[in-house]
Structures are given as structure tokens and as C-alpha cells.
Write a protein that holds these residues in place. Sequence first.
Motif, short mmCIF file in Angstrom:
data_model
loop_
_atom_site.label_atom_id
_atom_site.label_comp_id
_atom_site.label_asym_id
_atom_site.label_seq_id
_atom_site.Cartn_x
_atom_site.Cartn_y
_atom_site.Cartn_z
N PHE A 47 0.86 -1.19 0.00
CA PHE A 47 0.00 0.00 0.00
C PHE A 47 0.90 1.23 0.00
N TRP A 84 0.84 9.06 -1.83
CA TRP A 84 0.78 9.98 -2.98
C TRP A 84 2.00 10.89 -3.10
N PRO A 87 -9.40 2.75 0.21
CA PRO A 87 -8.24 2.16 0.88
C PRO A 87 -8.56 1.17 2.00
N ALA A 88 -9.48 1.57 2.89
CA ALA A 88 -9.76 0.69 4.04
C ALA A 88 -10.38 -0.63 3.59
N SER A 144 -7.53 -2.76 1.77
CA SER A 144 -6.50 -3.29 2.67
C SER A 144 -7.09 -4.39 3.55
N PHE A 175 3.63 -1.27 3.96
CA PHE A 175 2.84 -0.03 3.91
C PHE A 175 3.74 1.18 4.09
N SER A 202 0.84 7.19 6.87
CA SER A 202 0.80 7.86 8.17
C SER A 202 0.86 6.85 9.33
N LEU A 211 -3.12 0.69 12.20
CA LEU A 211 -4.32 -0.08 11.84
C LEU A 211 -3.92 -1.31 11.01
N GLY A 257 5.34 7.98 9.17
CA GLY A 257 5.80 9.37 9.20
C GLY A 257 6.89 9.60 10.25
N PHE A 292 4.36 17.80 7.19
CA PHE A 292 4.15 17.32 5.83
C PHE A 292 3.73 18.46 4.91
#
Length: 475
Positions: free
Chosen positions: A147, A150, A207-208, A211, A225, A228, A234, A251, A382
Amino acid sequence: MYTDLQLYIDGEWLNGAGRKGEEVINPASGKSLGTLPHASKADLDRALAAADKGLAVWRATSAYERGKIMRKAADLVRERVEHIARVMVQEQGKPFAEARIEVVTTADIIDWFAEEGRRAYGRIVPGRAKNIRQLVLQEPVGVVAAFTPWNFPTLTPVRKIAGALAAGCSIIVKASEETPGSCVELVKCFADAGLPQGVLNLVFGVPAEVSEHLIGADSVKKISFTGSVPVGKLLAGLAAKGMKRATMELGGHSPVVVFGDADPEKTADTIAAFKYRNAGQVCISPTRFYVQEGVYDRFLKRFTEFANNVKLGDGLDKDTTMGPLANARRLDAMEAIVNDAKSRGGKIVTGGKRRGNQGYFFEPTVITDVPDDSKIMTEEPFGPVAPIVPFKSFDEVVERANSLPFGLASYAFTTNTQTATMIGDALQSGMVGVNSVAISTPETPFGGIKESGYGSEGGIEGLEAYTNRKFISQG
Ligand code: NAD
């Protein structure tokens, strides 16, 4: 010219026919570039079955043959660099020159792993008895689900794709829905290089949902992955349920320590250029600047001059040195950070606001006089916001630099060799740049500690991440 947005499953390019989808937005204009199809549950199941089939073919292919196909893909990436970089700028916003470097580095990473795959050595351990041969082998971990975010639309996927392929794994990538075209172009290079069908699959979706479906599938044995910290936690939880291997590149909030013996102007030029790269949307971006009192004023002056000279604009314009933020969420985040700093006594030395009302442009910003517990000093910005604060002593700055729960990257500048050694040892992060910002190369391990995650993505460690060790005791 943008690109056809498609899914790639079992060697087939699939368009939107009957599928749900979403618009991809150019952050420089706010306008739509095209519609991205989402994979349905049936598409995801097809990708899982394809990856299973692909794994059987690919793990039985010699590392030598795998390397040949991978190197061909790298050559295609280089041949297509101008086109891929243009696609990237349109959907992500970074200046063309930066996009070009990213694409070239993408090819270099494939080459590195193509070669390294041939060196996935085992070993023979002397047995205790005469007639025992003890072998330690490396085997591909299995089907991988990856995953990616961007901010680096080809670089983050390729670290996972190349590592997995070099180890003999098959992989399903869910790249970012906000910057999908670059990854479509990258996957095309592998497909055109002759990668067997099913070995590499590319999907998009919510996404959720994607995944959860992929990580929950029995056949998936490894998760990788980049993104963040909250999403990483998660996904790590989902991986743990199935006791699956995981690499988490999350991050950070990278401190920069500038000692009083460093050249303040030279250091400011180096680190400011690195700060505003990709508008600060980089996980290893320098984000908290601690400058020793004696050189603070000179450093701040030069850093601010650099910020004032940044040319904000569309990444496709030749003069642009910083593009827009990649999405509207980042604009809101920058505004929240700046407002919090102001309310805590912070001074905006330059920038501090959105530029124009078309696209997502935010000015290169420098803030001083912010307390250590402000948002900007504790939460990963960020974005193009640089807080610069003074410090007095080595011990004090080490404590402040190490005070956050993150540990991805950190930087220090000094001309004293002893200080250089001491600060390299003292900073708690997966990567430390001492008088250098070159902390991300294909050949070296890239990854964090503490809440910045676990596992490494480059170097020999980046291949190991996709292999299991098997011990055979042979009588
Ligand atoms: P976010 O937390 O919503 O998403 C981060 C990434 O994770 C995105 O690519 C997103 O598509 C993906 N994602 C979100 N939920 C997911 C799920 N349940 N399953 C799989 N993937 C999922 O944040 P955002 O607004 O996109 O980005 C903001 C923050 O993310 C930044 O402040 C930064 O800390 C972090 N970030 C880090 C990196 C990095 O390189 N480590 C890259 C991008 C973003």
C-alpha cells in the motif's frame, strides 16, 4: 497528455466498465485529469488468485532470469522518463525536475534489486555430528500486499515491487488513488518487459476496504505499507491477526541540529533546499530546526532568503522550484499549524498562507519563537513550514530532538569531528545525516524506529524483508 487509468490484474489491463471510480485531480489547477476505476471485491479476489498462480511461476524462475526481466523494466522506465515524469507532475504537483529525478531513481532501485536478488545467499553451518549437513536457505515469503501513498508515486511502489520480485514473490499493489497514473506507467514497464502474468497486480479502491480484504486473505503472507502512523498502526493490527510479516514505513518529524561551529550560510542553503523539496511532503523532510545561539541569526536570515526565492507554480512551468500541495487536506493542515503557532506566540518570518485560490498552493514558510509543545514542533507538518528555534548545549538539544515518539530521520551539521560522532550516536532515528542529506539511496537501509515503523526498504535489508529463512538439517 495524461494516461489511461486502469487496473492491472492477471496480466490484463482493465478499464472502468461497470466499476465504481473517482476523479483524479491536478493539484495545480483543481481540475479533473480523468476517472480512476475502483476494483470490485471480485476484482480483488481475481488479483489474489492471479498472485497465487504468479507466485508458483516466479519462485520457480531463477534469480538470474528474474534479474534479466527486471533490468529490462528498468531500461523501459529510463526510456519513458519524460512521459512518466509529466504524468507525475500533473497528478502530484512536484516540479518536473524533481519528478524526473524520482523516475530515474526508480529505475536505479529496480537495477539494484535485480542484482541483489542473485545474491540471496544461504549458508552451510558445520553439523555437530559427522554425517549431518546443516543448510540455511532463503525462500520468497509468498504473496505480498503493498500500500503506497501519494508523495512519491513511483518511488514508494518500486521499493516494494522490486524487493518482492527480486526475492521471487508475487505482489498486489494498491497505489494511491490520488496519484495513480505514475504507478500505472511503472507497472506498464514491468508488463512490457515480459513479467509473467499474475506476478504483479495493480488495484485501486476505497483504501480501508481494499486493505482489509487483501490483508485478511490467507494467501497473502507479507504486508508493506508507507503512509501515516495511524493508518500504519491499523494495518499492523490487521497483519498481526494473521501473524503476517509486515514492513511499516511511517511518518516522522525530523530534527535538524545546527551547531555553532557549522557554516550557517552553507548549512542553510543545503537544508532549506531539502526542506522545500516536494513542498515538504516527504517523510524524511527536515521539520524541526534547532540552531545553536551563536549562529542562529545568520542561519535564520539565509534560510529565509532561500524561502523567499522559491518560485511557486505549476510543476510543468520551467521556472517553478516548488509546486502546489498534493491535495486540499494538506492546505487545511498547514493553516491549522500556522494558526496554532501564532496563538502560541510564534512569529511568521515569511509565508504562512495560501497563495491564490486556484489549486493548492501554500507559501514557503518560516516560523520562529514557537514553544516545544506547539503543533508544529510535535506533529509532522508534511508541508512547506519550517520552525527554527535556538538551543544552548549539546545535551539540551539531544533531549529536545529525541523527545517525540517518532524516529525516522534526523540531521546534524558541525565541523567538529568529535561532535559529529557524538551526535550521530545520540540521535534516535533509523537514519541520521551528519553534514549530509543523502540518507536515501537504493543501496542503503531506509526505515524508522519508534512510531515511525519497522523494517527497512533499501539495501540488503530491503531484500531480506521479502524472504523467509529455512533451516534444513540433512542426515
Ligand atoms: P492518511 O492517513 O489518510 O493516508 C496516508 C496514506 O495511507 C494514503 O496513501 C492513503 O491512501 C492510505 N490509507 C489510508 N487509509 C488506509 C487504509 N485503511 N488502508 C490502506 N491504506 C490507507 O493521510 P493523508 O492525508 O493521505 O496524508 C497525511 C499524512 O500521512 C501526513 O501527515 C504524513 O504523516 C503521512 N504520510 C506519510 C508518508 C510517508 O512517506 N511515510 C506518505 C504520505 C503520507
